[in-house]
Enzyme design. Sequence first.
Site, PDB file in Angstrom:
ATOM      1  N   ARG A  86      42.793  43.554  42.043  1.00  0.00           N
ATOM      2  CA  ARG A  86      42.408  42.398  41.197  1.00  0.00           C
ATOM      3  C   ARG A  86      42.994  42.732  39.906  1.00  0.00           C
ATOM      4  O   ARG A  86      43.364  43.655  39.143  1.00  0.00           O
ATOM      5  CB  ARG A  86      41.023  42.629  40.992  1.00  0.00           C
ATOM      6  CG  ARG A  86      40.514  41.555  40.033  1.00  0.00           C
ATOM      7  CD  ARG A  86      38.929  41.653  39.618  1.00  0.00           C
ATOM      8  NE  ARG A  86      38.330  40.379  38.961  1.00  0.00           N
ATOM      9  CZ  ARG A  86      37.577  40.464  37.940  1.00  0.00           C
ATOM     10  NH1 ARG A  86      36.761  41.632  37.801  1.00  0.00           N
ATOM     11  NH2 ARG A  86      37.242  39.435  37.668  1.00  0.00           N
ATOM     12  N   LEU A  87      43.478  41.478  39.493  1.00  0.00           N
ATOM     13  CA  LEU A  87      43.973  41.232  37.906  1.00  0.00           C
ATOM     14  C   LEU A  87      43.045  40.435  37.256  1.00  0.00           C
ATOM     15  O   LEU A  87      42.756  39.095  37.780  1.00  0.00           O
ATOM     16  CB  LEU A  87      45.296  40.306  37.827  1.00  0.00           C
ATOM     17  CG  LEU A  87      45.925  40.228  36.373  1.00  0.00           C
ATOM     18  CD1 LEU A  87      46.355  41.673  35.673  1.00  0.00           C
ATOM     19  CD2 LEU A  87      47.084  39.579  36.364  1.00  0.00           C
ATOM     20  N   ALA A  88      41.962  41.123  36.147  1.00  0.00           N
ATOM     21  CA  ALA A  88      40.911  40.310  35.804  1.00  0.00           C
ATOM     22  C   ALA A  88      41.406  39.724  34.566  1.00  0.00           C
ATOM     23  O   ALA A  88      41.526  40.001  33.638  1.00  0.00           O
ATOM     24  CB  ALA A  88      40.050  41.395  35.507  1.00  0.00           C
ATOM     25  N   ILE A  89      40.935  38.276  34.864  1.00  0.00           N
ATOM     26  CA  ILE A  89      41.237  37.156  33.911  1.00  0.00           C
ATOM     27  C   ILE A  89      39.976  36.305  33.701  1.00  0.00           C
ATOM     28  O   ILE A  89      39.539  36.403  32.548  1.00  0.00           O
ATOM     29  CB  ILE A  89      42.193  36.103  34.490  1.00  0.00           C
ATOM     30  CG1 ILE A  89      43.348  36.925  35.129  1.00  0.00           C
ATOM     31  CG2 ILE A  89      42.440  35.094  33.504  1.00  0.00           C
ATOM     32  CD1 ILE A  89      44.077  37.534  33.869  1.00  0.00           C
ATOM     33  N   CYS A 133      46.057  37.766  41.638  1.00  0.00           N
ATOM     34  CA  CYS A 133      45.699  39.130  42.379  1.00  0.00           C
ATOM     35  C   CYS A 133      46.466  39.283  43.668  1.00  0.00           C
ATOM     36  O   CYS A 133      47.246  38.370  43.882  1.00  0.00           O
ATOM     37  CB  CYS A 133      44.215  39.079  43.001  1.00  0.00           C
ATOM     38  SG  CYS A 133      43.056  38.932  41.339  1.00  0.00           S
ATOM     39  N   GLY A 190      56.486  25.951  31.804  1.00  0.00           N
ATOM     40  CA  GLY A 190      56.854  24.485  32.135  1.00  0.00           C
ATOM     41  C   GLY A 190      57.532  24.213  33.559  1.00  0.00           C
ATOM     42  O   GLY A 190      58.047  23.281  33.782  1.00  0.00           O
ATOM     43  N   ASN A 221      43.227  34.963  45.586  1.00  0.00           N
ATOM     44  CA  ASN A 221      44.585  34.887  44.560  1.00  0.00           C
ATOM     45  C   ASN A 221      44.683  33.816  44.069  1.00  0.00           C
ATOM     46  O   ASN A 221      44.855  32.746  44.651  1.00  0.00           O
ATOM     47  CB  ASN A 221      45.534  35.324  45.448  1.00  0.00           C
ATOM     48  CG  ASN A 221      46.891  35.527  44.302  1.00  0.00           C
ATOM     49  OD1 ASN A 221      46.666  35.504  43.264  1.00  0.00           O
ATOM     50  ND2 ASN A 221      48.082  35.204  45.143  1.00  0.00           N
ATOM     51  N   ASP A 223      35.311  32.003  38.730  1.00  0.00           N
ATOM     52  CA  ASP A 223      35.986  31.011  39.707  1.00  0.00           C
ATOM     53  C   ASP A 223      35.879  31.413  41.169  1.00  0.00           C
ATOM     54  O   ASP A 223      35.745  30.487  41.947  1.00  0.00           O
ATOM     55  CB  ASP A 223      37.355  30.772  39.190  1.00  0.00           C
ATOM     56  CG  ASP A 223      38.418  31.791  39.340  1.00  0.00           C
ATOM     57  OD1 ASP A 223      37.858  32.987  39.138  1.00  0.00           O
ATOM     58  OD2 ASP A 223      39.434  31.429  39.646  1.00  0.00           O
TER      59      ASP A 223
END
Length: 632
Positions: free
Chosen positions: A53-56, A2, A370, A78, A103
Amino acid sequence: MCGIAGILSSKGQSKESLRHHGGKMLRQIAHRGPDGYGEWLSDESQVYLGHRRLAIIDPEGGKQPLSNEDGTVWVTFNGCIYNYMELSQTLRSKGHKFKTYSDTEVIVHAYEEFGEDCIKYFIGMFAFAIWDEKKKKLFCARDRMGIKPFYYIHNDSQFAFASEIKALLAADLIRKEPDYQSIQQYIYFQTTLEEKTLFKNIIKLPPGHNLVYDYASGKLTVSEYWDLRFDVDFSKSEEYFIDKLRFLLEDAVKIRLRSDVSLGAHLSGGLDSSTVVSLASMINVSGSTLNTFTGAFQEGEKFDETQYAKLVAQSVGANYQEIFPTDQDFVEYLPKIIHYMDEPAAGPGIFPQFMVSKLASQHVKVVLGGQGGDEIFAGYTRYLIGYLEECLKGSIEGTENTAEYAATLSSIIPNLPMLKQYTPMLKYFWQDGLFDSQEKRYFRLMNRSGDMKGLFNPDFKIDHDGVFASYESIFNRSNAQSFLNKMLYFDLKVHLPALLHVEDRVSMAWGLESRVPLLDHRIVELMASIPPTIKFKNGEPKYLFRQVIKNIIPSEVMNRKDKMGFPVPLHLWYQKSLKGFVKDILLDQTAKDRGFYDVNQLEKAIDNEKAFGRTIWGALCLELWFKTFMDN
């Protein structure tokens, strides 16, 4: 993933004014959170918290800013706390009531339960700000590795913070000015050190640090809550460390597969990304096929390792997708990349990373990568170069067997052929100062200034001694005894944060969450405890890591000696299709009037850039930064 922002004012600013300036900040970072917009203002104080917000996790319930039950603790956050399920159970058992499954709420209740020590319980990537209404203080923290960004400004009457510098500039709380001391650091390392940014009076909260702002007094306190210690354990066997690392790798990938939205992975065809993809495919319990994303260039086999990426994807049954960026993509996107970056950092690999993130964002909302394997597992060739000199010195002086940290020349001979393609670097490295102090030798290996210093107007004085002193204070700060661990520590504190800056911006530009399981702090701490003679046995890069993964990834990838590191054919493009583009930026009237560069030397450099050189890259990014943030 976010974007966060906030303002605390003690100068009688109205709530309408706070909301106005906060809204301007959030609009500048809208790309970080296309799924939601949230604001909160304190009833009692001039405090504004904002969130994109990036909703995950818990897309429906996890809206921010978010509070505890009685509204006395508020957070804007974030990142991702990967062990949130376990922490939630612990906190529920202690009587905390949850209204979401996110979370984010774990952070609120962990702060209530453990206070500022809550960060010690988090496994994840994070940058957050918690407003404690009862104590009238703001508590902020950034994760141990610096995966998520946090910037702030502080003056007598205001404190403001944000995920990106452009948001702070949008708030009109500070005059934008270049910091020429930081620019000198950029010339040497293509990044700035510790809390510095290229902007005067805009400060970066370093990784592993927290910040407390007392609203009543205006006092700001910054503290380090985590640092890497090299408390080497000589009592354990190689087999013990192999088993321990294998367990942590699997667990780190497992908890990073927690997502309520679609998930994929970057795949370069090297050891690190191939390991992450292979483990993710083995562990994945969702039943869905993993999507992988690869980038390369069509300018020849030196710029294309897709054959290895395809092999890995095929071996684990993953979907494989690729993109081949072009010189015209470079022209179109480089100015945009500089805008998203806020300040340039690291090398040209940022361009293909940006394009691969663009591809990934069209299919998933979360990607694993990675990143960090070279810095954690000792994978860079420069470690072997530095190690070789230590061996020569020890052999000549007769000290190679006098200490448990020493290296022997005979032990590394089998691995010296891998240095063949690095002969030009060896010539430069050994042209003077042979057997000098460790800090001076590694400074030469990390110094990116090269011919770039000759491009500047004579009036621009470069303080070599000042830059070296800042570098040295980091290189010699840890409790590391071996040269290898000192090199690893510096890279963890300087080189890796620059790469993570890139990782954050190129993913967030496309509304994509990037997760880096190899940088789980438990893995980092384990590797720091392993004797150098085990983790870098006989001078073999990634020796211990290789023992763990040799039965996980295809042998063709395991045994390859030509890992490229995403090289970009810029020197070929400069001489043909990009020459006009580069000259339009570096030699236009605005650039000339700036008086920063020696125009004649700059023209010569454009015409004579060497293969994989960084002279023009560094100058181009710096000038675009001036044009984007100082001229406009």
